[in-house]
Design an enzyme around this catalytic site. Structure first.
Site, PDB file in Angstrom:
ATOM      1  CE  LYS A 148     -27.422  18.522  16.940  1.00 13.82           C
ATOM      2  NZ  LYS A 148     -27.104  18.764  18.294  1.00 13.82           N
TER       3      LYS A 148
ATOM      4  CG  HIS B  49     -29.583  19.599  12.760  1.00 15.14           C
ATOM      5  ND1 HIS B  49     -29.852  18.709  13.779  1.00 15.14           N
ATOM      6  CD2 HIS B  49     -28.609  19.033  12.006  1.00 15.14           C
ATOM      7  CE1 HIS B  49     -29.085  17.642  13.643  1.00 15.14           C
ATOM      8  NE2 HIS B  49     -28.317  17.812  12.567  1.00 15.14           N
TER       9      HIS B  49
ATOM     10  CB  SER C 206     -31.970  17.364  11.365  1.00 15.77           C
ATOM     11  OG  SER C 206     -32.805  18.318  11.973  1.00 15.77           O
ATOM     12  CG  MET C 207     -34.078  14.781  16.800  1.00 17.38           C
ATOM     13  SD  MET C 207     -34.803  13.152  16.755  1.00 17.38           S
ATOM     14  CE  MET C 207     -36.070  13.322  17.994  1.00 17.38           C
ATOM     15  N   GLY C 208     -35.505  17.863  13.726  1.00 14.32           N
ATOM     16  CA  GLY C 208     -36.415  18.891  13.221  1.00 14.32           C
ATOM     17  C   GLY C 208     -36.594  18.904  11.714  1.00 14.32           C
TER      18      GLY C 208
END
Length: 128
Positions: A26, A55, A97-99
């Site tokens: 990542k 992340h 990144s999901m966040g």
């Protein structure tokens, strides 16, 4: 006479791209800017490491280090993944990144090309 702010001087010494020497991991794109009044200098940096489960793990560690003196402020402007193949001198940037959302991979790629001038550095928005 031109005087450089303390923040600008600190930013000039930050390595713009720092990633693991090989593997798939990542990464985050971080915008570092000054907290000093009237100073709008900023720099985008790339950080990618295999030890990070999320992340945010990378962002938290890097931002804590850079913000410790109170002169700089960090903001994560996205993330993704990097595949680093030192044997073939190739780096591929992709995913998101999901966040933090998807980083601007073209910016990341340019930073990596400076750090690895003899590599083929590519990117794509596909993949996770």
């Amino acid at each position: 006479m031109c005087t450089q702010s303390r923040a600008a001087a600190l930013m000039a010494n930050i390595q713009q791209a720092d990633i693991d020497s090989s593997g798939v991991f990542k990464y985050v794109l971080i915008r570092v800017h000054s907290r000093e009044e009237g100073d709008d200098s900023e720099v985008d940096i790339v950080r990618g490491y295999g030890w990070a489960e999320y992340h945010a793990d990378i962002y938290d560690k890097v931002s804590e280090e850079l913000e410790k003196d109170g002169v700089l402020d960090c903001e994560c402007i996205g993330g993704g993944r990097i595949k680093h193949d030192p044997q073939d001198k190739k780096i591929h940037v992709y995913g998101y990144s999901m966040g933090f959302g998807r980083a601007n991979h073209s910016v990341t790629t340019e930073k990596l090309k400076v750090r690895y001038p003899d590599y083929e550095v590519t990117w794509a928005n596909e993949g996770y």
